[in-house]
Scaffold this active site. Structure first.
Site, PDB file in Angstrom:
ATOM      1  N   LYS A 140      29.476-102.497 -29.601  1.00 41.73           N
ATOM      2  CA  LYS A 140      29.782-102.853 -28.214  1.00 41.73           C
ATOM      3  C   LYS A 140      29.455-104.320 -27.956  1.00 41.73           C
ATOM      4  O   LYS A 140      30.271-105.063 -27.397  1.00 41.73           O
ATOM      5  CB  LYS A 140      28.971-101.958 -27.266  1.00 41.73           C
TER       6      LYS A 140
ATOM      7  N   ARG B  35      22.904-100.706 -21.537  1.00 37.01           N
ATOM      8  CA  ARG B  35      23.578 -99.712 -22.386  1.00 37.01           C
ATOM      9  C   ARG B  35      23.238 -99.895 -23.856  1.00 37.01           C
ATOM     10  O   ARG B  35      23.074-101.019 -24.323  1.00 37.01           O
ATOM     11  CB  ARG B  35      25.104 -99.878 -22.300  1.00 37.01           C
TER      12      ARG B  35
ATOM     13  N   GLY C 106      28.254 -91.197 -26.534  1.00 35.53           N
ATOM     14  CA  GLY C 106      27.467 -90.296 -25.697  1.00 35.53           C
ATOM     15  C   GLY C 106      26.128 -89.893 -26.291  1.00 35.53           C
ATOM     16  O   GLY C 106      25.414 -89.079 -25.716  1.00 35.53           O
TER      17      GLY C 106
ATOM     18  N   MET D  39      23.430 -91.854 -27.137  1.00 31.82           N
ATOM     19  CA  MET D  39      22.239 -92.557 -26.650  1.00 31.82           C
ATOM     20  C   MET D  39      22.364 -92.770 -25.140  1.00 31.82           C
ATOM     21  O   MET D  39      23.277 -92.276 -24.516  1.00 31.82           O
ATOM     22  CB  MET D  39      22.085 -93.868 -27.395  1.00 31.82           C
TER      23      MET D  39
ATOM     24  N   ARG E 289      36.804-100.896 -28.508  1.00 35.66           N
ATOM     25  CA  ARG E 289      36.353-100.564 -29.868  1.00 35.66           C
ATOM     26  C   ARG E 289      37.490 -99.832 -30.576  1.00 35.66           C
ATOM     27  O   ARG E 289      38.425 -99.355 -29.924  1.00 35.66           O
ATOM     28  CB  ARG E 289      35.107 -99.681 -29.829  1.00 35.66           C
TER      29      ARG E 289
ATOM     30  N   HIS F 208      25.312 -69.974 -39.435  1.00 39.22           N
ATOM     31  CA  HIS F 208      26.072 -68.999 -40.208  1.00 39.22           C
ATOM     32  C   HIS F 208      27.556 -69.064 -39.843  1.00 39.22           C
ATOM     33  O   HIS F 208      28.427 -69.157 -40.703  1.00 39.22           O
ATOM     34  CB  HIS F 208      25.512 -67.599 -39.913  1.00 39.22           C
TER      35      HIS F 208
ATOM     36  N   SER G  33      31.451 -78.621 -67.061  1.00 38.92           N
ATOM     37  CA  SER G  33      31.777 -78.642 -65.632  1.00 38.92           C
ATOM     38  C   SER G  33      30.459 -78.474 -64.888  1.00 38.92           C
ATOM     39  O   SER G  33      29.728 -77.506 -65.124  1.00 38.92           O
ATOM     40  CB  SER G  33      32.730 -77.499 -65.288  1.00 38.92           C
TER      41      SER G  33
ATOM     42  N   CYS H  87      32.500 -78.627 -60.244  1.00 39.06           N
ATOM     43  CA  CYS H  87      33.168 -77.545 -59.528  1.00 39.06           C
ATOM     44  C   CYS H  87      32.283 -76.930 -58.440  1.00 39.06           C
ATOM     45  O   CYS H  87      32.627 -75.915 -57.860  1.00 39.06           O
ATOM     46  CB  CYS H  87      33.656 -76.472 -60.484  1.00 39.06           C
TER      47      CYS H  87
ATOM     48  N   TYR I 150      37.488 -85.016 -63.621  1.00 40.63           N
ATOM     49  CA  TYR I 150      38.089 -84.334 -62.467  1.00 40.63           C
ATOM     50  C   TYR I 150      37.027 -83.782 -61.521  1.00 40.63           C
ATOM     51  O   TYR I 150      35.851 -83.662 -61.881  1.00 40.63           O
ATOM     52  CB  TYR I 150      39.014 -83.192 -62.923  1.00 40.63           C
TER      53      TYR I 150
HETATM   54  C1  PEP Z   1      27.862 -73.880 -58.881  1.00 42.37           C
HETATM   55  O1  PEP Z   1      26.772 -73.371 -59.129  1.00 42.37           O
HETATM   56  O2  PEP Z   1      28.014 -75.051 -58.485  1.00 42.37           O
HETATM   57  C2  PEP Z   1      29.088 -73.092 -59.054  1.00 42.37           C
HETATM   58  C3  PEP Z   1      30.269 -73.628 -58.874  1.00 42.37           C
HETATM   59  O3  PEP Z   1      28.934 -71.772 -59.316  1.00 42.37           O
HETATM   60  P1  PEP Z   1      28.586 -70.674 -58.199  1.00 42.37           P
HETATM   61  O4  PEP Z   1      28.702 -71.335 -56.873  1.00 42.37           O
HETATM   62  O5  PEP Z   1      29.568 -69.591 -58.397  1.00 42.37           O
HETATM   63  O6  PEP Z   1      27.201 -70.297 -58.583  1.00 42.37           O
END
Ligand code: PEP
Ligand code: MG
Length: 929
Positions: free
Chosen positions: A43, A112, A121, A123, A356, A476, A810, A877, A897
């Site tokens: 600002k 401000r 909003g 602060m 902004r 959750h 992985s 993964c 990957y």
């Molecule tokens: C992991 O542990 O990152 C994974 C991909 O396997 P899972 O979440 O099935 O334990």
């Protein structure tokens, strides 16, 4: 020897004469400029830049962020800050020909916050500062409007009382509401000057009672106190929470802007408004916004009066309108981005209060970026960075169609899971299932709860959207719905949910089961009634165009975590280049399979286990065939069974209860037990006596104190090799079958949770052996790899060893985070909120990869693994595979990957492209703010 002692605070107030703490702007010149966001905040930098550009900006000064950091360190600021502030104030007074809170024409200022990154909003702000018992009279005389002056003063006491003296808002609201009641007025505007003066007297009493001091009459004292309160507001819970979810560092601090007040409520030639140079929802280039004549900023926000679309201003004050259009067009050109601006008109004269870069939806971000390239405002390379990867989710979920609809916002909660949902209210999960219907008779229902628990999962599954009045972004409801790709508004505190009475109260209205509401999970709005929705636009031509600019930069491949053919098809449509994780156990949870799975687990000898596995084999094979077909031409990583076996059986506690109840059970109870245990061989009530204790015995045998560290992962395949054998057979039979049909198939068999070379060798041997058996039987070979997940610190440490047998790695960063921190991934929420609030952790390490610890293991294991096997393919993964900053890290350390859930594939693709483009273009792309 005589010693002099300084008071402690004085000692702390070390003077830093060399630092320029305060930057003035006004009279066509500013000491700062637009580039100084680190010091002046967004600002402050904007105000300086606008002033330098000759735009009509009320003059003032910015106290830079270093003063805030100082305040945070020492609980006070150095004397130099006070001194420079007084000097700037004197300059302002001179420029305006006014004195702060004094004389016939008193200077009033706004105070401000304004950090480097906009935190709308979060602060605090104080307006009308400088008013006191005396200057309020001068203001009344000068404006010839006693009501306006009294109203301004009561607003100051209220804001100051709440923000600076930390008096609950409700204490003031009670006084105000009582006055309205007494005067028989419904609206705030119904109170006249006299009534407001009475309110002021009572507000002062509120201050005295709660703060044990009087409201300060000295304007300079007000200013110092307000400044410090704004510094403190950097660390309020809202601001901390916002920074966490937006990845903004806690160390930055906020600047404070002190600016001469202009009033939009001085009569019919005054007004105030906000706007955007493009539509922030759609990105369409149109002058967009709203305003109110004879009003102050908070009236626009408070919803007491309905603001008017900004284009109407042209009719009311054409000159001001044209000037505003002209200025905002120039601002957009200057900043080369869509602007979000605030303005006030005081007695016919336009003032710009803020500009902004405007926040926008993903859809708007893409459209605006493309159009700005066409307009020559930005380059294609810059356009790639104008879209936050996470925002692409907006293209994959339905949106509300608000064009011709009446939109009554009942409350705004947290935008927990994006998208739109329109449906009828239900208050319990069971009702959700009942009302949602089946097949052709499906009804859209929205599950409304104070908060959800795992017991609501069946209701969440069938509901089109979830609304909770409690809970945060990691509640959750939020976590589960994000996983489901389902719209959720969480923690909408203004909604009162009475599950017993089956009622929801919001905005003074009562809603019952069956009433229609609409949710916008992207903005957190809860809207009354039934709006239409617009379908997702994953194949939107503008999105495809932007991705086509970004993709050539990308080095990381992006795969999807998908367990069933339907998800694989979906993932491919979003651009997945293979499957990085197929969790085979998910295939066993299906209704028709779980009995065989359970029979396998209950078997206490190998022969029976093999018999049950034989039944599962054709089912697994059929699934793999579907997945391979969907991913024709791409690799598919299939993980052997991972979870502990007890997860497939009834809960131990339930069995114990049933066993205790059985001797006394009536016919009805027995019937329901037969239903429950039918799949374990209970054909009639007489079987229960045998089935229930047998089951309990097996469950007790399998019971573990810490199943996450127990009999799971490769340990299952090592103790029951026939499971790995069956799975390998299903994989290779499926691969050979589709290969015979011409499908290009590249199976990668992945062994979970290894810690040693020998574990890997044990499981690798089984897979290679079964592969050879199948290839010989079927007279057809396919190329394949056998590799492992790195999920344990030990595996990372001995990665060079493991790579002797593993042909790929992985990283299962969910488990690797769990085992590195020693945090249970299922229970971490007991400590996480405190850890985040205390700043012990900056982010949830299960959401954003912890680069320092877990990331170091990933980097090290990759290097060690590639020392042994230079062509080792390495991916990730865990959940982190679709989170932009984690994707950036994976790029930086040279992984091949990332793999993520189908709905995050687009996000990961753009994040990976941005990470690579950052290297190439040497632009500022880093995601850690
Ligand atoms: C992991 O542990 O990152 C994974 C991909 O396997 P899972 O979440 O099935 O334990
Ligand atoms: Mg795991």
């Amino acid at each position: 020897m005589a010693t002099t002692t300084m008071p402690e605070t004085e000692m702390k107030r070390e003077s830093k004469a060399s630092v320029k703490y305060v930057y003035f702007f006004g009279g066509g010149k500013a000491e700062g400029n637009g580039k100084m966001k680190d010091d002046l905040g967004g600002k402050g930098a904007g105000l300086a830049e606008m002033t330098n550009a000759g735009l009509p900006v009320p003059p003032g000064f910015t106290i830079q962020t270093e003063a805030c950091r100082e305040y945070m360190r020492q609980n006070t600021v150095s004397r130099e800050v006070d001194q420079q502030m007084e000097e700037a104030l004197a300059k302002l007074e001179q420029l305006q020909g006014q004195k702060l809170g004094q004389g016939e024409n008193p200077l009033l200022v706004s105070v401000r916050s304004g950090a480097k990154f906009s935190m709308p909003g979060m602060m605090d702000t104080i307006l009308n500062l400088g008013l006191n018992d005396k200057s309020v009279q001068a203001l009344a005389a000068r404006s010839k409007n006693e009501r306006f002056a009294a109203d301004s003063y009561r607003r100051l006491i209220q804001m100051f009382g709440n923000v600076v003296l930390e008096i609950p808002k409700s204490a003031f609201d009670e006084v105000f509401d009582a006055k309205k009641k007494q005067k028989k007025q419904k609206l705030d505007t119904g109170l006249d000057a006299q009534a407001l003066k009475e309110v002021i007297e009572e507000y002062k009493k509120v201050v005295k009672k709660h703060a044990k001091r009087d409201f300060p009459q000295n304007a300079h004292e007000q200013l110092v106190m307000a400044r410090d309160a704004v510094f403190r507001s950097w660390n309020n819970d809202r601001a901390k929470h916002y920074r966490r979810i937006n990845n903004i560092s806690d160390d930055l601090g906020t600047a404070v802007n002190v600016q001469a007040m202009v009033f939009g409520n001085l009569g019919e030639t005054s007004g105030t408004g906000v706007g955007f140079t493009r539509n922030p929802a759609t990105g369409v280039k149109e002058f967009y916004g709203e305003f109110l004549m004879n009003a102050q900023g908070e009236d626009v926000v408070a919803g007491i009066r309905t603001p008017v679309p900004i284009v109407e201003l042209e009719k009311i004050m054409p000159e001001v309108y044209n000037q505003l259009r002209d200025i905002t067009t120039r601002l957009e050109k200057h900043y080369r981005d869509m602007q979000d601006f605030e303005f006030t008109i005081q007695e016919g004269k336009l003032y710009m209060l803020q500009t902004r870069n405007g926040k926008r939806t993903g859809i708007a971000a893409v459209k605006a970026a493309l159009e700005m390239v066409e307009e020559g405002l930005i380059s294609k390379e810059e356009a790639i960075f104008r879209v936050e990867p996470n925002q692409l989710y907006d293209f994959l979920v339905p949106r509300l169609d608000e064009k011709h609809a009446k939109v009554e916002v009942l409350a705004t909660g947290l935008p927990a899971s994006p998208g739109a949902a329109v449906g009828q209210i239900v208050f319990t999960a069971d009702e959700a299932v009942e009302k949602a219907g089946h097949g052709n008779k499906k009804n859209p229902v929205i599950l409304v709860r104070a908060e959800t628990t795992p017991e609501d999962i069946h209701g969440m599954e069938v509901a089109v959207g979830i609304l909770t009045s409690r809970g945060g972004m990691t509640s959750h409801a939020a976590v589960v719905t994000r996983g489901m790709g389902k719209c959720c508004v969480a923690g909408a505190g203004d909604i009162d949910v009475d599950e017993k009475a089956r009622e929801m109260r919001a905005n003074g209205q009562v809603f019952r089961e069956g009433d229609w509401i609409s949710l916008d999970g992207t903005t957190g709005r809860v809207i009354k009634g039934k709006l239409n929705t617009l379908p997702p636009k994953a194949d939107d031509p503008e999105l495809l165009k932007l991705m086509a600019w970004a993709e050539p930069f990308r080095k990381l491949r992006v795969r999807a975590n998908a367990d069933i053919p339907r998800d694989a098809i979906q993932a491919r449509a979003f651009g997945a280049e293979g499957i990085g994780l197929c969790r085979t156990e998910h295939m066993f949870f299906a209704e028709d399979r779980i009995p065989h799975m359970q029979a396998m687990i209950l078997a206490d000898n190998e022969k029976d286990r093999r018999a049950a596995l034989k039944k599962l084999l054709p089912m697994q094979r059929a699934d793999f065939i579907g997945v391979f077909r969907a991913m024709d031409g791409f690799p598919v990583t299939i993980r052997t069974l991972d979870p502990p076996l007890h997860e497939f059986l009834p809960r131990r506690e339930d069995l114990m209860v049933d066993l205790a109840v059985l001797p006394f059970a009536d016919a009805k109870q027995k019937k329901s037990m037969v239903e429950k245990y039918g799949r374990f061989g209970a054909k009639g009530a007489s079987d229960l006596k045998k089935v229930v204790p047998t089951l309990l015995r097996r469950v007790e045998q399998l019971h573990e104190f810490n199943p996450m560290l127990g009999h799971r992962g490769c340990r299952l395949g090592i103790t029951y090799p026939e499971i790995t054998e069956m799975q390998a057979r299903a994989i290779f039979e499926a691969a050979v079958a589709v290969a015979k049909d011409g499908v290009k198939v590249f199976p990668e068999v992945m062994i979970p949770l290894t810690a040693t070379l020998k574990e890997m060798a044990n499981q690798g041997e089984i897979v290679h052996r079964v592969a050879e058996e199948v290839f010989t039987e079927k007279e057809k070979r396919v190329d394949y790899l056998v590799g492992t997940m790195i999920e344990l610190p030990r595996a990372a440490l001995v990665a060079d060893e493991i790579a002797k047998e593993a042909q790929f790695f992985s990283f299962g960063t969910n488990d690797l985070t769990q085992t590195t921190f020693g945090f249970s991934r299922d229970d971490v929420n007991k400590v996480l909120p405190t850890y985040l609030a205390e700043g012990i952790l900056k982010q949830d390490p299960f959401a954003v990869l912890d680069r320092e610890g877990v990331g170091q293991l990933v980097r090290m294991a990759t290097e060690r693994g590639r020392k042994t096997r230079s062509d080792l393919k390495v991916g990730i993964c865990g959940e982190h595979g679709g989170e932009p900053s984690s994707v950036e890290f994976c790029h930086q350390i040279g992984l091949n990957y990332v793999s993520c859930s189908p709905f995050r594939v687009l996000t990961a693709r753009l994040a990976a492209a941005q990470a690579a483009a950052t290297d190439k273009l040497k632009v500022e792309g880093g995601r850690t703010k």
